[in-house]
Design a protein around this motif. Structure first.
Motif, PDB file in Angstrom:
ATOM      1  N   GLY A   1      -2.984  -1.637  -4.681  1.00 35.07           N
ATOM      2  CA  GLY A   1      -2.450  -2.142  -3.421  1.00 35.07           C
ATOM      3  C   GLY A   1      -3.069  -3.470  -3.033  1.00 35.07           C
TER       4      GLY A   1
ATOM      5  N   PHE B   1       0.798  -1.218   0.000  1.00 36.47           N
ATOM      6  CA  PHE B   1       0.000   0.000   0.000  1.00 36.47           C
ATOM      7  C   PHE B   1       0.837   1.278   0.000  1.00 36.47           C
ATOM      8  CE2 PHE B   1      -3.149  -3.091   1.496  1.00 36.47           C
ATOM      9  CZ  PHE B   1      -4.206  -2.765   0.655  1.00 36.47           C
TER      10      PHE B   1
ATOM     11  N   MET C   1      -5.874   2.183  -4.569  1.00 33.59           N
ATOM     12  CA  MET C   1      -6.300   1.195  -3.576  1.00 33.59           C
ATOM     13  C   MET C   1      -6.407  -0.195  -4.204  1.00 33.59           C
ATOM     14  SD  MET C   1      -9.063   3.143  -1.130  1.00 33.59           S
ATOM     15  CE  MET C   1     -10.210   3.559  -2.444  1.00 33.59           C
TER      16      MET C   1
END
Length: 396
Positions: free
Chosen positions: A352, A323, A349
């Motif tokens: 990640g 992340f 996001m």
């Protein structure tokens, strides 16, 4: 040839039987957990829906508090409580029943201290959001809403850990029933306080098809108890088989919700506001939502497997790399350099999560589960305290 064919059919029949039996064990544990998580998240969604129909500023403030402040603190508490899930699950498998209560009480003390240290995040929410360049009206509203979340967060200390404690013993059905009762009461109170006592703000009060599956996108998680129990019993083979069934089941669920989000993604925004601009924005992001749902049906199970085995340290390293070293730079470039804004952040996001999922799959595949059984036994012995009965026997 006939003998080989008969043997093959027998193996196939045995495999189907094992899968069915393992699935029953998983769902006996998972279904109450799913209901509990749906009810908890549904409570927040109901509140957000009503607030959105009352005032758009308060809707933005509530979303900020829930997404940033509450999720940040809640993530820390759940992360710390994962040790309770690991230890209680493994202690139950090893038949060290009295240790489960000890682990539970220790988790309460640690989490209470931790949350008290984090309280300034809620108390000083207004200056924090002003520092993040939010508008004055939204920051002030967020500061007021944050204070009301403090009792909720403190209650999470006990609800989350007791849930893990009961789930480790496969006795968490009571949590599901209590969650449903709480959710029903919340729905009624939200309707009364926002509609009956404030006046008719919208015809949208009647739309409680409200809790559509797509809204609860990340809450269907099959947990780690089966893995922890079997490691505590010392059965690596059954633990590995349980992992395969868990991942397969969760992937199928993720695919189902992926399809639902693709089909109904353009309708979700109307659950929260009458303003046409919000549904249009949500519709524009529906494809990203669908893929988030798919991934969120897979990686939580892998995370649960790591928690069940007590691999939180490796999991934390994976999360930091995926992340912050992979996702964050991608989000910065897409969100601010290419001006994709919300889409760029969401792609970050997803990037990640993809990296995290692949890393967890690799870690699970490479884990020596026979070795994890030995590590589990050593861990339980290290923390073991003799029960009163054992002390009495030694005295005699």
């Amino acid at each position: 040839m006939q003998l080989n064919s008969a043997s093959s059919e027998q193996k196939s029949h045995d495999l189907k039987g094992r899968i069915c039996e393992e699935s029953k064990k998983i769902w006996r544990i998972a279904l109450p957990s799913v209901i509990s998580r749906l009810s908890l998240f549904g409570t927040m969604v109901v509140s957000q829906s009503f607030i959105g129909h009352i005032n758009s500023t308060d809707l933005a403030a509530y979303a900020l508090v829930q997404t940033l402040t509450v999720r940040f603190v809640n993530g820390i508490l759940i992360g710390m409580s994962s040790a309770t899930e690991t230890l209680c699950g493994q202690a139950f498998g090893a038949k060290q029943y009295h240790m489960m209560g000890i682990f539970l009480q220790r988790s309460w003390l640690i989490n209470l201290v931790t949350l008290t240290i984090l309280l300034p995040v809620f108390i000083f929410a207004t200056p924090i959001f002003e520092l993040l360049r939010e508008g004055e009206a939204i920051a002030n509203s967020a500061g007021s809403i944050s204070l009301w979340f403090i009792p909720f967060i403190y209650s999470m200390i006990f609800s989350v850990t007791i849930h893990m404690y009961l789930q480790a013993q496969q006795k968490n059905a009571i949590i599901a029933w209590l969650s449903l009762v709480q959710f029903t009461i919340h729905m009624i109170l939200a309707f009364c306080l926002c509609y009956e006592f404030r006046g008719p703000w919208s015809n949208g009060c009647t739309m409680h098809v409200l809790m559509a599956f797509g809204v609860w996108r990340i809450r269907v998680h099959l947990r780690s108890v089966r893995v922890a129990n079997e490691l505590g019993r010392g059965d690596a083979k059954v633990a590995k088989f349980s992992i395969k069934v868990l991942i397969s089941t969760s992937t199928l669920i993720g695919l189902l919700f992926w399809v639902l989000c693709l089909v109904f993604g353009n309708k979700i925004g109307y659950l929260f506001t009458k303003d046409e601009e919000v549904p249009r924005s949500v519709s524009d992001l529906s494809i990203l939502l669908a893929f988030s749902v798919l991934l969120n049906g897979i990686y939580p199970v892998l995370t649960g497997v790591a928690i069940g085995a007590g691999l939180q340290t490796k999991m934390a390293i994976i999360n930091l790399i995926c992340f912050y070293l992979i996702g964050l730079p991608i989000g910065a470039v897409l969100g601010y350099v290419t001006h994709l804004q919300v889409k760029g952040i969401w792609i970050e996001m997803i990037s990640g999560v993809v990296a995290q999922t692949l890393a967890l799959i690799f870690m699970t595949w490479r884990t020596n589960w026979d070795k994890e059984v030995c590590i589990t036994s050593s861990r339980l012995n290290r923390w073991y305290l003799k029960s009163e009965e054992e002390n009495n026997l030694e005295t005699k």
